[in-house]
Design a protein around this motif. Structure first.
Motif, short mmCIF file in Angstrom:
data_model
loop_
_atom_site.label_atom_id
_atom_site.label_comp_id
_atom_site.label_asym_id
_atom_site.label_seq_id
_atom_site.Cartn_x
_atom_site.Cartn_y
_atom_site.Cartn_z
N SER A 211 0.83 -1.21 0.00
CA SER A 211 0.00 0.00 0.00
C SER A 211 0.86 1.26 0.00
CB SER A 211 -0.93 0.02 1.21
OG SER A 211 -1.80 -1.09 1.17
N CYS A 212 1.96 1.21 0.75
CA CYS A 212 2.88 2.36 0.76
C CYS A 212 3.48 2.59 -0.62
CB CYS A 212 3.99 2.15 1.78
SG CYS A 212 3.45 2.18 3.49
N ALA A 213 3.87 1.50 -1.29
CA ALA A 213 4.44 1.62 -2.64
C ALA A 213 3.41 2.16 -3.62
CB ALA A 213 4.97 0.27 -3.11
N ALA A 214 2.16 1.71 -3.48
CA ALA A 214 1.10 2.22 -4.36
C ALA A 214 0.89 3.71 -4.12
CB ALA A 214 -0.21 1.46 -4.10
N GLY A 215 0.93 4.13 -2.88
CA GLY A 215 0.80 5.56 -2.57
C GLY A 215 1.93 6.37 -3.17
N ALA B 54 9.63 4.23 -6.26
CA ALA B 54 8.49 4.18 -5.34
C ALA B 54 8.65 3.02 -4.35
CB ALA B 54 7.18 4.05 -6.12
N TRP B 55 9.07 1.87 -4.87
CA TRP B 55 9.28 0.69 -4.01
C TRP B 55 10.40 0.96 -3.00
CZ3 TRP B 55 6.28 -3.33 -3.12
CH2 TRP B 55 6.79 -4.40 -2.39
N ALA B 56 11.49 1.58 -3.46
CA ALA B 56 12.61 1.89 -2.57
C ALA B 56 12.17 2.84 -1.46
CB ALA B 56 13.77 2.49 -3.37
N LYS B 57 11.37 3.83 -1.79
CA LYS B 57 10.86 4.78 -0.79
C LYS B 57 9.96 4.05 0.21
CE LYS B 57 9.29 8.70 1.04
NZ LYS B 57 9.42 8.62 2.47
N ALA B 58 9.08 3.18 -0.31
CA ALA B 58 8.19 2.42 0.57
C ALA B 58 8.99 1.49 1.48
CB ALA B 58 7.17 1.64 -0.26
N CYS B 59 10.03 0.87 0.94
CA CYS B 59 10.89 -0.01 1.75
C CYS B 59 11.58 0.78 2.86
CB CYS B 59 11.95 -0.69 0.87
SG CYS B 59 11.31 -2.00 -0.18
N ALA B 60 12.06 1.97 2.52
CA ALA B 60 12.73 2.81 3.52
C ALA B 60 11.77 3.18 4.66
CB ALA B 60 13.28 4.07 2.86
N LYS C 138 9.97 -0.20 10.76
CA LYS C 138 8.81 -0.52 11.61
C LYS C 138 8.61 -2.03 11.77
CE LYS C 138 6.44 3.44 9.63
NZ LYS C 138 5.41 3.81 8.68
N THR C 139 9.47 -2.83 11.11
CA THR C 139 9.30 -4.28 11.11
C THR C 139 10.58 -4.96 11.60
OG1 THR C 139 7.97 -3.90 9.13
CG2 THR C 139 8.40 -6.17 9.70
N PRO C 140 10.81 -4.97 12.90
CA PRO C 140 12.07 -5.50 13.42
C PRO C 140 12.22 -7.02 13.30
CG PRO C 140 10.61 -4.95 15.22
CD PRO C 140 9.94 -4.49 13.96
N CYS C 141 11.14 -7.72 13.02
CA CYS C 141 11.23 -9.18 12.97
C CYS C 141 11.92 -9.68 11.70
CB CYS C 141 9.84 -9.81 13.09
SG CYS C 141 8.75 -9.47 11.70
N CYS D 170 15.86 -9.49 -0.06
CA CYS D 170 14.99 -10.22 -0.99
C CYS D 170 13.73 -9.42 -1.29
CB CYS D 170 14.65 -11.58 -0.40
SG CYS D 170 13.73 -12.64 -1.52
N ILE D 171 13.11 -8.89 -0.28
CA ILE D 171 11.87 -8.13 -0.47
C ILE D 171 12.14 -6.84 -1.24
CG2 ILE D 171 10.02 -6.90 0.74
CD1 ILE D 171 10.31 -9.12 2.94
N SER D 172 13.28 -6.24 -1.00
CA SER D 172 13.64 -5.03 -1.75
C SER D 172 13.78 -5.33 -3.24
CB SER D 172 14.94 -4.44 -1.22
OG SER D 172 14.77 -4.00 0.11
N GLY D 173 14.14 -6.56 -3.58
CA GLY D 173 14.27 -6.98 -4.97
C GLY D 173 12.95 -7.04 -5.71
#
Length: 178
Positions: A79-83, A95-101, A106-109, A117-120
């Motif tokens: 949703s963040c990437a779509a925004g 957009a994906w890089a910004k959403a990942c940043a 917020k996701t320490p796990c 991998c998810i950044s890819g």
């Protein structure tokens, strides 16, 4: 008498803290597995929606967020990437890089390998050629599946012991108190 009055409640607080710490560690192991599985499912859906339904990328991302991350209510990565994409943040990869940043702190796990991998995914979904896109998505999903299996093994191996270790440490501190 006063020392005992302080030691007993203190001991109970230490024991409760140990149990809560163990439960928190165990919860993070489970949360990591859940997130890795949700990312795999979202990527399968996104690949199908783009290749078969010819859907717009920002709509696909919003659907992924709503369908596979309903508990996050819009604060998930998709949703963040779509925004970011809708606010004309440039290419999908940007957009994906910004959403990942925004998402990963917020996701320490999630571990470093998970984040890489998810950044890819930004590269995978940013490809214009749907065949190349599908192939890249398949490789990311395969890597996520491996990470999920690793997380499951860690959960089974270390997650069960996290509570026991935390209780043992608490017990040792309580013994030292007395």
């Amino acid at each position: 008498m006063i020392g005992l009055t302080i030691k007993i409640p203190g001991s109970l607080l230490i024991a409760a803290g140990g149990i809560l710490t163990g439960l928190k560690i165990r919860k993070e192991y489970k949360q990591r597995r859940t997130l890795l599985k949700a990312f795999q499912d979202a990527l399968h859906y996104a690949d199908d929606a783009i290749a078969i339904e010819n859907a717009l990328l920002d709509d696909v991302l919003m659907n992924c967020g709503a369908k596979f991350f309903p508990d996050e209510k819009g604060s998930d990565l998709f949703s963040c990437a779509a925004g970011c994409l809708r606010s004309e943040f440039g290419s999908f990869e940007n957009a994906w890089a910004k959403a990942c940043a925004d998402f990963f702190p917020k996701t320490p796990c999630l571990r470093e390998k998970d984040i890489e991998c998810i950044s890819g995914i930004g590269t995978a979904l940013g490809l214009a050629n749907t065949q190349r896109q599908s192939a890249h998505i398949a490789s990311v999903v395969k890597k996520l599946a491996e990470l999920e299996r690793e997380a499951q093994q860690k959960d089974e191996k270390e997650g069960k012991n996290a509570i026991k270790i935390a209780i043992a440490v608490s017990a040792a501190i309580i013994v030292i108190l007395f």
